[in-house]
Scaffold this motif. Structure first.
Motif, short mmCIF file in Angstrom:
data_model
loop_
_atom_site.label_atom_id
_atom_site.label_comp_id
_atom_site.label_asym_id
_atom_site.label_seq_id
_atom_site.Cartn_x
_atom_site.Cartn_y
_atom_site.Cartn_z
N LYS A 1 0.77 3.86 0.53
CA LYS A 1 -0.07 3.81 -0.75
C LYS A 1 0.54 4.73 -1.77
CE LYS A 1 -4.35 3.51 2.00
NZ LYS A 1 -5.66 4.40 2.33
N GLU B 1 1.49 -8.69 -6.24
CA GLU B 1 2.40 -8.88 -6.65
C GLU B 1 3.48 -8.96 -5.40
OE1 GLU B 1 5.61 -6.03 -9.05
OE2 GLU B 1 3.49 -5.61 -9.62
N THR C 1 -2.37 3.16 -14.70
CA THR C 1 -1.91 1.90 -15.03
C THR C 1 -1.26 1.84 -16.41
OG1 THR C 1 -3.83 1.33 -16.05
CG2 THR C 1 -3.70 0.76 -13.89
N ASP D 1 -1.77 1.46 -5.34
CA ASP D 1 -1.02 0.29 -4.72
C ASP D 1 -0.83 0.30 -3.45
OD1 ASP D 1 -0.43 -0.80 -7.44
OD2 ASP D 1 1.22 0.48 -7.46
N TRP D 2 -1.28 -0.57 -2.72
CA TRP D 2 -1.05 -0.71 -1.39
C TRP D 2 -0.06 -1.57 -1.00
CZ3 TRP D 2 -6.25 -0.92 2.03
CH2 TRP D 2 -7.11 0.21 1.43
N ILE E 1 2.40 -5.93 -2.96
CA ILE E 1 2.01 -4.84 -3.67
C ILE E 1 0.58 -5.38 -4.11
CG2 ILE E 1 2.18 -3.01 -5.37
CD1 ILE E 1 5.21 -4.80 -4.68
N THR F 1 -2.78 -3.87 -5.92
CA THR F 1 -3.26 -3.10 -6.60
C THR F 1 -4.60 -2.78 -6.78
OG1 THR F 1 -1.13 -3.30 -8.23
CG2 THR F 1 -3.01 -2.19 -9.29
#
Length: 189
Positions: free
Chosen positions: A131, A182, A136, A157-158, A170, A172
């Motif tokens: 994580k 992403e 942002t 972000d995980w 990724i 968010t």
């Protein structure tokens, strides 16, 4: 006169449905807005997920949460509930989709969706490989109605690794909700 009565009936029905979300029954006990955190925990148990929404910094105690959301998954036969607290008091109770049984071992990139809650993500896919906390630098769309989170929001972000034949994802989260998914340029391990 008849139209007036119909309007009053409609407003009273709407009022009842709005009040229905202002309380929640847990283990036979009524939880309502204004209750303290310890009272909610006593009646409903520990939340499945706690999402800090805002905190204040004090020299003596560091970051102290002033607003947070507790997410409850009561299983597939009940609706999920999202309880917002401000300064230790319950200020909002929202109802989500039907709950679910956790199955974190069966996650694939196809299980990831924007709009899902942190609770749903953790239940479907388990804990991520890592994580990352950040602020942002761009706007994120919240929903199809055009609402957005402006730049400068705290985000998490995980990072999910789906194996060597798939790209890393990724995910968010802002305020406990998935706002972006992403695909990384690197493959998993």
């Amino acid at each position: 006169m008849r139209i007036l009565i119909q309007c009053l009936l409609l407003f009273s029905l709407l009022g009842l449905s709005l009040d229905a979300d202002a309380s929640l029954r847990c283990n036979g006990k009524l939880v309502k807005t204004g209750d303290r955190m310890f009272e909610v925990r006593e009646h409903c148990g520990e939340p499945d997920v706690v999402v800090p929404l805002h905190s204040a910094y004090t020299v003596r105690h560091g970051h102290v949460p002033t607003r947070e959301e507790w997410q409850y998954n009561f299983g597939p036969h009940r609706l999920m509930r999202f309880l917002r607290f401000q300064d230790g008091r319950l200020v909002q109770i929202r109802t989500g989709k039907h709950g679910f049984r956790s199955s974190p071992g069966s996650c694939s990139p196809n299980n990831l969706e924007t709009g899902m809650t942190q609770l749903e993500l953790a239940a479907r896919c388990g804990e991520p490989r890592s994580k990352e906390l950040r602020v942002t630098s761009k706007r994120y769309r919240v929903d199809g109605l055009g609402r957005v989170y402006q730049a400068g929001q705290a985000a998490e972000d995980w990072i999910y690794d789906f194996g060597s034949n798939r790209f890393v994802r990724i995910v968010t989260l802002i305020n406990g909700q998935v706002v972006n998914i992403e695909r990384s340029s690197s493959r998993g391990s």
